[in-house]
Motif scaffolding. Sequence first.
Motif, PDB file in Angstrom:
ATOM      1  N   VAL A  86       0.811  -1.207   0.000  1.00  0.00           N
ATOM      2  CA  VAL A  86       0.000   0.000   0.000  1.00  0.00           C
ATOM      3  C   VAL A  86       0.850   1.265   0.000  1.00  0.00           C
ATOM      4  CG1 VAL A  86      -0.265   0.130   2.513  1.00  0.00           C
ATOM      5  CG2 VAL A  86      -2.094   0.961   1.026  1.00  0.00           C
ATOM      6  N   ARG A 103       1.239   3.980  -3.169  1.00  0.00           N
ATOM      7  CA  ARG A 103       1.098   5.428  -2.948  1.00  0.00           C
ATOM      8  C   ARG A 103       2.107   6.207  -3.785  1.00  0.00           C
ATOM      9  NH1 ARG A 103       2.042   7.946   3.087  1.00  0.00           N
ATOM     10  NH2 ARG A 103       2.123  10.180   2.544  1.00  0.00           N
ATOM     11  N   LEU A 126      -3.257   8.405   8.301  1.00  0.00           N
ATOM     12  CA  LEU A 126      -3.365   7.217   7.454  1.00  0.00           C
ATOM     13  C   LEU A 126      -2.195   6.271   7.698  1.00  0.00           C
ATOM     14  CD1 LEU A 126      -4.542   8.723   4.040  1.00  0.00           C
ATOM     15  CD2 LEU A 126      -5.886   7.340   5.619  1.00  0.00           C
ATOM     16  N   TRP A 152      -4.332   3.611   9.626  1.00  0.00           N
ATOM     17  CA  TRP A 152      -4.917   2.745   8.596  1.00  0.00           C
ATOM     18  C   TRP A 152      -3.922   1.713   8.069  1.00  0.00           C
ATOM     19  CZ3 TRP A 152      -9.762   3.922   5.698  1.00  0.00           C
ATOM     20  CH2 TRP A 152     -10.493   4.974   6.277  1.00  0.00           C
ATOM     21  N   VAL A 153      -2.750   2.185   7.659  1.00  0.00           N
ATOM     22  CA  VAL A 153      -1.789   1.303   6.995  1.00  0.00           C
ATOM     23  C   VAL A 153      -1.408   0.091   7.849  1.00  0.00           C
ATOM     24  CG1 VAL A 153       0.580   1.154   6.108  1.00  0.00           C
ATOM     25  CG2 VAL A 153      -0.899   3.061   5.429  1.00  0.00           C
ATOM     26  N   VAL A 180      -4.015  -2.522   7.336  1.00  0.00           N
ATOM     27  CA  VAL A 180      -3.916  -3.123   5.995  1.00  0.00           C
ATOM     28  C   VAL A 180      -2.817  -4.185   6.005  1.00  0.00           C
ATOM     29  CG1 VAL A 180      -3.325  -2.719   3.578  1.00  0.00           C
ATOM     30  CG2 VAL A 180      -4.781  -1.082   4.786  1.00  0.00           C
ATOM     31  N   GLN A 181      -1.663  -3.824   6.532  1.00  0.00           N
ATOM     32  CA  GLN A 181      -0.539  -4.759   6.567  1.00  0.00           C
ATOM     33  C   GLN A 181      -0.850  -5.959   7.457  1.00  0.00           C
ATOM     34  OE1 GLN A 181       2.355  -1.857   7.822  1.00  0.00           O
ATOM     35  NE2 GLN A 181       3.044  -1.449   5.732  1.00  0.00           N
ATOM     36  N   LEU A 233     -10.242  -1.640  10.192  1.00  0.00           N
ATOM     37  CA  LEU A 233     -10.347  -0.890   8.940  1.00  0.00           C
ATOM     38  C   LEU A 233     -11.789  -0.465   8.665  1.00  0.00           C
ATOM     39  CD1 LEU A 233      -7.919  -2.929   6.661  1.00  0.00           C
ATOM     40  CD2 LEU A 233      -7.684  -0.517   7.282  1.00  0.00           C
ATOM     41  N   ILE A 271      -5.552   2.242  -0.278  1.00  0.00           N
ATOM     42  CA  ILE A 271      -6.203   1.526   0.821  1.00  0.00           C
ATOM     43  C   ILE A 271      -7.610   1.103   0.399  1.00  0.00           C
ATOM     44  CG2 ILE A 271      -7.056   1.706   3.182  1.00  0.00           C
ATOM     45  CD1 ILE A 271      -4.797   3.708   3.742  1.00  0.00           C
ATOM     46  N   ARG A 310      -7.853  -1.845  -1.885  1.00  0.00           N
ATOM     47  CA  ARG A 310      -7.571  -3.155  -1.304  1.00  0.00           C
ATOM     48  C   ARG A 310      -8.679  -3.691  -0.395  1.00  0.00           C
ATOM     49  NH1 ARG A 310      -3.021  -1.021  -2.832  1.00  0.00           N
ATOM     50  NH2 ARG A 310      -1.171  -2.320  -3.220  1.00  0.00           N
ATOM     51  N   LEU A 311      -9.640  -2.878  -0.019  1.00  0.00           N
ATOM     52  CA  LEU A 311     -10.613  -3.312   0.983  1.00  0.00           C
ATOM     53  C   LEU A 311     -11.345  -4.602   0.601  1.00  0.00           C
ATOM     54  CD1 LEU A 311     -12.177   0.033   2.286  1.00  0.00           C
ATOM     55  CD2 LEU A 311     -10.323  -1.334   3.291  1.00  0.00           C
TER      56      LEU A 311
END
Length: 212
Positions: free
Chosen positions: A20, A24, A106, A110-111, A114-115, A133, A165, A168-169
């Motif tokens: 992610v 970016r 973020l 958030w990241v 995601v990871q 998330l 992000i 990828r959801l």
Amino acid sequence: MAVSPRLRNTLTLFSARDCVLCHRVRLVLAAKGVQYDLVAVDPTQPPEDLIDLNPYHSVPTLVERELVLYSASVVTEYLDERYPHPPLMPIDPLSRARLRLAMLRLEHEWVPHVQAAQQASTKAQAEAARKQLRDLALAALPLFKASKFFLNPEMSLADCAMAPIIWRLPALGVVLPKEAKPIEDYGQRIFRNPGFVRSLTAEEKNLRELPV
């Protein structure tokens, strides 16, 4: 820190195939229309060039002549200043500061989830990351309703951080309720942009269908 002669004459990005933070940076490069060499990296087995250039052996890492930059926030701000058209940050200091804070949140809030969802070794870990998330997205829903882009009337560096992000959801198993449609609408506006399509690796293209 010596830059290999092979890399000196080109703009080079060391990037994972599905990351992610790397996405970016690739999205900023695509938005600017900048040509560069992409070096695909397995972050668990960084190549010798990357080990020599970056003390953290991390991606994304950008190399331009003798300059070596790492950390997505540092790289993207450099690219916006180095290639000023189109600008991806507002002119006034207050709006710039507001977007920088949003990007920091973020990165910190958030990241990591995601990871965690991508790297989870158990169903419980993956579900916990998905829930975080989902909660973050719903809490941010008023921001997606307020403007065409994220906190700004025009596309900015904040969108380059947020859009990967949102992309990828579905692949992460994050299902948003119907009232979160403004988030999906936001994503679709960006996903239709040819620059977004150019930013995707083959692996990332498989995460969801591109809008028609």
